[in-house]
Design an enzyme around this catalytic site. Structure first.
Site, PDB file in Angstrom:
ATOM      1  CB  SER A 184      -0.943  -0.006   1.203  1.00 62.61           C
ATOM      2  OG  SER A 184      -0.241  -0.315   2.392  1.00 62.61           O
ATOM      3  CG  HIS A 212      -3.925  -0.830  -1.842  1.00 60.67           C
ATOM      4  ND1 HIS A 212      -4.478   0.398  -2.158  1.00 60.67           N
ATOM      5  CD2 HIS A 212      -3.585  -0.752  -0.538  1.00 60.67           C
ATOM      6  CE1 HIS A 212      -4.443   1.179  -1.101  1.00 60.67           C
ATOM      7  NE2 HIS A 212      -3.913   0.513  -0.097  1.00 60.67           N
ATOM      8  CE  LYS A 243      -7.278   0.461   1.352  1.00 65.49           C
ATOM      9  NZ  LYS A 243      -6.407  -0.500   2.023  1.00 65.49           N
TER      10      LYS A 243
END
Ligand SMILES: *Cc1c(COP(=O)(O)O)cnc(C)c1O
Length: 400
Positions: A184, A212, A243
């Site tokens: 990340s 991610h 996300k």
């Protein structure tokens, strides 16, 4: 008036942060999490969010959330194992399992809870965890909670991981190899395929945290396991719904028995209330969009390429020297000194760019950076303007 205060040591520590230039206030978003938005009343280009595909503001997610709220209420009223499992929760888990091509899936309140809850549930103090040194904090906390012995291997160093495995291979405990799919803070991709080879060779459990990578890597955003064609070789796949998926939550994918076991033993699942109905409803809409609007991922990667080229031609250190080289939309601008980096971020904000300073202890001393993340929804001209602000501000501050 002498008031009892046992917490003055916290004030002392805050003052130390102020002196070091790393104390921060929270920036408050006035409108939506969009490519251009307002924080603290100021219009800025936003390069700080994880809203990779713009789904947090997608009309279909909003509509699904509103409809589910009207039909099923604002809250779920209980933990999953007592009375708080709704049809929407089950539908989402089935949907994710099908999408990820695994037997089963369990959704947690967050990616953090998914990692911490899973690692701590499946291992005990006889066991061993082989963990990349740059793995996410939630993995580290889960590892500590499990009381297993933690062996940290150098970043992406598969040979070092094997060396550590060799040291413990004759011990009776189980071995778990764990890596982030996408790291990340640096935006590089974990060696999922080679670590899965090691897991196979040594009979270790293989786990990947794809926070991610969810919605970013692999076919239609299926993540790093799909990216590396490792289906069936990773025992535990963690992903986030917070996300690119645009809502909130974390999930664990794997065998039916793994998921059933987590239903019985993962503490955040057992002891913390499930998502309000709006969350699984909006996530279900997001998975529809991953499949029906592939142009979003295409724009995300085009923007990544464009912005990376802009930063490189401006002369920024965007990783690859003292830090790993980014391979994803996470593009760090390496500054080094923490105070300088924090100041750079403030100067950028005043000039109209929201880009977060990431400093020690989130990244090692001397490797502080401004982290930028582009999304599919940034316009090329917005990215050009962002690069211009970065360049002008960096020169003003003497960091370029
Ligand atoms: C963000 C992140 C998490 C936590 O996910 P949330 O859903 O925000 O709790 C876990 N692992 C990694 C690698 C992350 O980047």
């Amino acid at each position: 008036m002498s008031q009892r205060n046992q917490l003055t040591y916290l004030t002392d520590q805050l003052n130390a942060m102020r002196e070091a230039g790393t104390h921060f206030g929270l920036r408050v978003l006035d409108d939506q999490q969009a490519p251009v938005c307002h924080y603290d009343g100021k219009e800025v280009i936003n390069l700080a969010s994880n809203n990779y595909l713009g789904l947090a503001n997608h009309p279909k997610l909003i509509e699904a959330a509103v409809e589910a709220t009207k039909t099923y209420g604002a809250g779920s009223g209980a933990v999953r194992t007592i009375a708080g499992t709704m049809k929407l929760h089950m539908q989402l888990e089935e949907r994710i399992a099908a999408f990820k091509n695994v037997e089963a899936c369990v959704v947690f309140q967050s990616g953090f809870a998914a990692n911490a809850g899973t690692v701590s549930a499946i291992l005990g103090k006889e066991d061993f965890i082989l963990s990349d040194e740059l793995n996410h904090a939630s993995i580290i906390d889960g590892a500590r909670l499990s009381r297993a012995k933690i062996k940290v291997f150098r970043h992406k160093d598969v040979a070092h991981c094997e060396e550590l495995l060799n040291e413990v291979k004759d011990e009776p405990g189980r071995k778990l190899i764990i890596t982030d799919g996408v790291f990340s803070m640096d935006g590089d991709i974990g060696p999922v395929d080679k670590l899965a080879d090691l897991a196979e060779k040594y009979g270790a459990i293989m786990m990947v945290d794809d926070a991610h990578a969810s919605g970013v890597l692999g076919r239609q955003g299926r993540g790093s396991i799909d990216h590396f064609h490792q289906h069936g070789r990773v025992d535990i796949q963690v992903g986030t719904l917070s996300k690119a998926i645009g809502s909130l939550g974390g999930y664990v994918c794997g065998s039916k028995d793994l998921i059933d076991f987590l239903y019985h033993r993962a503490r955040p699942f057992l002891f913390s209330t499930s998502h309000p109905p709006s969350v699984p409803a909006s996530c279900l809409a997001a998975f529809d969009i991953l499949e029906s609007e592939p142009d979003r991922m295409e724009r995300l990667w085009n923007n990544t390429k464009t912005f990376k080229a802009m930063l490189e031609s401006a002369g920024f250190d965007i990783g690859g020297n003292i830090t790993p080289a980014s391979e994803t939309p996470i593009l760090p601008i390496i500054i080094g000194d923490s105070a300088k980096t924090a100041e750079f971020s403030r100067v950028l904000f005043d000039a109209g760019l929201m880009a977060t300073a990431i400093t020690f202890p989130t990244v090692p001393q001397g490797k502080a950076r401004i982290r930028t993340i582009v999304t599919s929804e940034h316009k090329p001209e917005t990215l050009a303007r962002a690069a211009e602000i970065l360049t002008t501000s960096a020169k003003k501050l003497g960091v370029l």
